[in-house]
Design an enzyme around this catalytic site. Structure first.
Site, PDB file in Angstrom:
ATOM      1  N   ARG A  31     -25.150 -24.137  31.412  1.00  0.00           N
ATOM      2  CA  ARG A  31     -23.719 -23.857  31.336  1.00  0.00           C
ATOM      3  C   ARG A  31     -23.294 -22.846  32.393  1.00  0.00           C
ATOM      4  NH1 ARG A  31     -22.184 -21.186  26.759  1.00  0.00           N
ATOM      5  NH2 ARG A  31     -20.084 -21.461  27.584  1.00  0.00           N
ATOM      6  N   ARG A  72     -15.541 -22.438  24.998  1.00  0.00           N
ATOM      7  CA  ARG A  72     -14.378 -21.639  24.620  1.00  0.00           C
ATOM      8  C   ARG A  72     -13.294 -21.638  25.685  1.00  0.00           C
ATOM      9  NH1 ARG A  72     -14.294 -18.713  20.295  1.00  0.00           N
ATOM     10  NH2 ARG A  72     -12.516 -17.590  21.157  1.00  0.00           N
ATOM     11  N   CYS A 125     -20.556 -20.274  23.046  1.00  0.00           N
ATOM     12  CA  CYS A 125     -21.733 -19.506  22.627  1.00  0.00           C
ATOM     13  C   CYS A 125     -21.466 -18.733  21.338  1.00  0.00           C
ATOM     14  CB  CYS A 125     -22.128 -18.514  23.718  1.00  0.00           C
ATOM     15  SG  CYS A 125     -22.994 -19.260  25.109  1.00  0.00           S
ATOM     16  N   ILE A 160     -18.472  -4.969  23.621  1.00  0.00           N
ATOM     17  CA  ILE A 160     -17.561  -6.107  23.793  1.00  0.00           C
ATOM     18  C   ILE A 160     -17.734  -7.137  22.682  1.00  0.00           C
ATOM     19  CG2 ILE A 160     -16.740  -7.866  25.399  1.00  0.00           C
ATOM     20  CD1 ILE A 160     -16.420  -5.001  26.433  1.00  0.00           C
ATOM     21  N   ARG A 167     -14.617 -14.308  18.779  1.00  0.00           N
ATOM     22  CA  ARG A 167     -13.759 -14.110  19.935  1.00  0.00           C
ATOM     23  C   ARG A 167     -12.442 -14.796  19.611  1.00  0.00           C
ATOM     24  NH1 ARG A 167     -17.446 -15.544  25.102  1.00  0.00           N
ATOM     25  NH2 ARG A 167     -18.190 -17.266  23.837  1.00  0.00           N
ATOM     26  N   PRO A 168     -11.612 -14.173  18.764  1.00  0.00           N
ATOM     27  CA  PRO A 168     -10.434 -14.844  18.249  1.00  0.00           C
ATOM     28  C   PRO A 168      -9.399 -15.109  19.335  1.00  0.00           C
ATOM     29  CG  PRO A 168     -10.390 -12.535  17.659  1.00  0.00           C
ATOM     30  CD  PRO A 168     -11.725 -12.793  18.281  1.00  0.00           C
ATOM     31  N   VAL A 169      -8.600 -16.152  19.104  1.00  0.00           N
ATOM     32  CA  VAL A 169      -7.528 -16.478  20.038  1.00  0.00           C
ATOM     33  C   VAL A 169      -6.215 -15.835  19.592  1.00  0.00           C
ATOM     34  CG1 VAL A 169      -8.597 -18.623  20.804  1.00  0.00           C
ATOM     35  CG2 VAL A 169      -7.065 -18.637  18.820  1.00  0.00           C
ATOM     36  N   ASP A 170      -6.284 -14.931  18.622  1.00  0.00           N
ATOM     37  CA  ASP A 170      -5.068 -14.289  18.121  1.00  0.00           C
ATOM     38  C   ASP A 170      -4.257 -13.638  19.242  1.00  0.00           C
ATOM     39  OD1 ASP A 170      -6.551 -14.926  15.929  1.00  0.00           O
ATOM     40  OD2 ASP A 170      -6.332 -13.009  14.908  1.00  0.00           O
ATOM     41  N   LEU A 171      -4.934 -12.987  20.197  1.00  0.00           N
ATOM     42  CA  LEU A 171      -4.224 -12.319  21.280  1.00  0.00           C
ATOM     43  C   LEU A 171      -3.439 -13.326  22.111  1.00  0.00           C
ATOM     44  CD1 LEU A 171      -6.909  -9.765  22.544  1.00  0.00           C
ATOM     45  CD2 LEU A 171      -5.062  -9.388  20.911  1.00  0.00           C
ATOM     46  N   ASP A 215     -21.767  -9.551  30.266  1.00  0.00           N
ATOM     47  CA  ASP A 215     -22.527 -10.725  30.702  1.00  0.00           C
ATOM     48  C   ASP A 215     -23.804 -10.354  31.450  1.00  0.00           C
ATOM     49  OD1 ASP A 215     -20.856 -12.544  29.540  1.00  0.00           O
ATOM     50  OD2 ASP A 215     -19.905 -13.225  31.393  1.00  0.00           O
ATOM     51  N   LYS A 252     -18.377 -19.333  37.887  1.00  0.00           N
ATOM     52  CA  LYS A 252     -17.971 -20.181  36.754  1.00  0.00           C
ATOM     53  C   LYS A 252     -16.757 -19.586  36.057  1.00  0.00           C
ATOM     54  CE  LYS A 252     -19.959 -19.692  32.677  1.00  0.00           C
ATOM     55  NZ  LYS A 252     -19.228 -19.702  31.398  1.00  0.00           N
ATOM     56  N   ASN A 253     -16.788 -18.287  35.794  1.00  0.00           N
ATOM     57  CA  ASN A 253     -15.711 -17.661  35.040  1.00  0.00           C
ATOM     58  C   ASN A 253     -14.405 -17.593  35.818  1.00  0.00           C
ATOM     59  OD1 ASN A 253     -17.368 -17.299  32.833  1.00  0.00           O
ATOM     60  ND2 ASN A 253     -17.940 -15.213  33.370  1.00  0.00           N
TER      61      ASN A 253
END
Length: 428
Positions: free
Chosen positions: A407, A101, A125, A337, A130-134, A315, A22-23
């Site tokens: 999922r 996400r 989840c 993490i 888990r910011p999208v700043d990066l 995970d 999936k990932n």
């Protein structure tokens, strides 16, 4: 709402086919936006997250076509064809992005190809921030103009993106993937440092090369990308799911059975194999399959710390916790993490586990036996840890909110039942 019902205490024995990752599949699907030709993906898993990404791409105007079906525990030549030609939209709406996400992965390729993209801030989840700043800071370094407005990321690059030297301040799989896809169409050379080394990132890079991209350093933490004016279509096969493989390895160990895991790869699992070995679980290769069983009749408590690849994967943290809950002695699990990834602990304790959380660590004191209980899943990996605990527990376990499970795990109850588990899905 569906429930999973398990009557535990039955050793699992048999063969389980491992689905595509999936990932890995999600960023590969997003990569279709980089070309107007068809990207054909073999071995995609049949999961809710894959359907969500397909719905999002279709909403943008991508032609999505699926051939092949699942049957008898195997994937019968399933192939996903994605064609982003014609009038492709620039906005990924909240209604779809909030469900997953990984939807934010359309931002990089859409911006690189079309010069603009508008993507809702993502959901998924609830396992911590888990910011999208990066993602956004790296896109700015490539020349993008970015604003956050009304819950959306609005990105523009009217003159196209330009290569840059980008060092990620922390390791991020999603940011590595998003910026890699943006860089392949940026003008000039882009150097990406502190890139995530997960196999799924390398899989995306290999697919992009098959589409005509120029990328050096695949598999390392430094990638050099020489931008192209366009990419073409390709035929590519999704790698096996290493987390599903690890999960079923734990299923064999926690029930005291023996499982043969088909269509997977040991080279993605070094840290998991090492961790299971220290706990008293044998993981070996035989005729291209992976065989898993306890070394003897006992499991040993061990210490585990999650880390970016090639370290032990976050995970797999919930699954190894379920195993250590019935091991001899005390164990300590440290999560580095995500800061909120111990939500399965209260549910495991309801089954008789002895687990105490102290900040980012959990002390697990093994107990002789777990007891069935009514449980509530809180996220994807937490939900499967409860399934594993239920397989080993005495009596009946009922797990609610199993939509989390769907999922990331394809036909989990069918695969387990075929190996002797007493497990069923009940409609709510």
């Amino acid at each position: 709402m569906d429930q999973i019902v398990i009557r535990g205490g039955r050793p699992l024995n048999g063969t389980i086919p491992i689905a595509g990752s999936k990932n890995a599949a999600l960023p590969l699907m997003a990569a279709c936006l980089l070309t107007d030709e068809t990207l054909t993906l073999a071995n995609p898993p049949h999961l809710a997250d894959i359907s969500t990404m397909a719905d999002l791409l279709a909403e943008l105007g991508v032609t999505v076509d699926m051939d092949g079906v699942s049957g008898n525990g195997e994937q019968a030549g399933r192939v996903l064809r994605l064609t982003a030609d014609g009038d492709i939209g620039r906005t990924a709406p909240y209604d779809l992005v909030r469900r997953m996400r990984a939807s934010v992965l359309v931002l990089g390729p859409a911006l690189a190809r079309f010069g603009e993209a508008r993507v809702s801030l993502p959901g998924g989840c609830a396992i911590g921030t888990r910011p999208v700043d990066l993602h956004l800071e790296a896109l700015r370094q490539l020349g993008a103009e970015i604003e956050l407005e009304e819950g959306y990321i609005s990105a523009k690059a009217p003159d196209g993106l330009a290569g840059a030297h980008i060092t990620f301040p922390s390791v991020s799989v999603g940011a590595s993937e998003n910026i890699l896809m943006a860089a392949v169409l940026a003008e000039g050379e882009t150097q990406l440092a502190n890139v995530a080394r997960e196999p799924e990132v390398s899989d995306l890079a290999h697919c992009l090369v098959a589409m005509g991209a120029e990328i050096d350093g695949i598999g390392t933490d430094t990638l050099v990308v020489r931008g192209r004016t366009s990419l073409h279509g390709a035929d590519y096969s999704v790698i096996p799911d290493r987390i599903e493989t690890g999960t079923y390895a734990v299923a064999a160990a926690i029930t005291g059975g023996e499982l043969r895991l088909r269509n997977s790869r040991m080279d993605f699992l070094d840290s998991v194999v090492d961790t299971l070995g220290r706990a008293g679980v044998s993981v070996t290769e035989a005729d291209g399959d992976i065989l898993v069983k306890r070394t003897d009749n006992r499991l040993d408590g061990i210490d585990v710390m999650t880390e970016p690849y090639p370290g032990f994967p976050t995970d797999m943290q919930a699954q190894i916790m379920a195993l250590l809950a019935v091991s001899d002695g005390a164990s300590m699990i440290t999560e580095t993490i995500f800061e909120n990834r111990f939500m399965h602990v209260p549910e495991l304790n309801r089954m008789g586990a002895d687990i105490n959380v102290h900040g980012s660590s959990a002390i697990v004191r093994g107990v002789p036996e777990l007891s069935g209980a009514h449980l509530m899943a809180t996220d994807l990996r937490a939900s499967v840890s409860l399934v594993l605990a239920g397989l080993a527990a005495k009596g009946e376990t009922v797990i609610n909110r199993v939509y989390h499970l769907d999922r990331g795990y394809e036909r989990v109850e069918e695969k387990l039942a075929a190996c002797g588990a007493e497990i069923s899905r009940v409609g709510g």
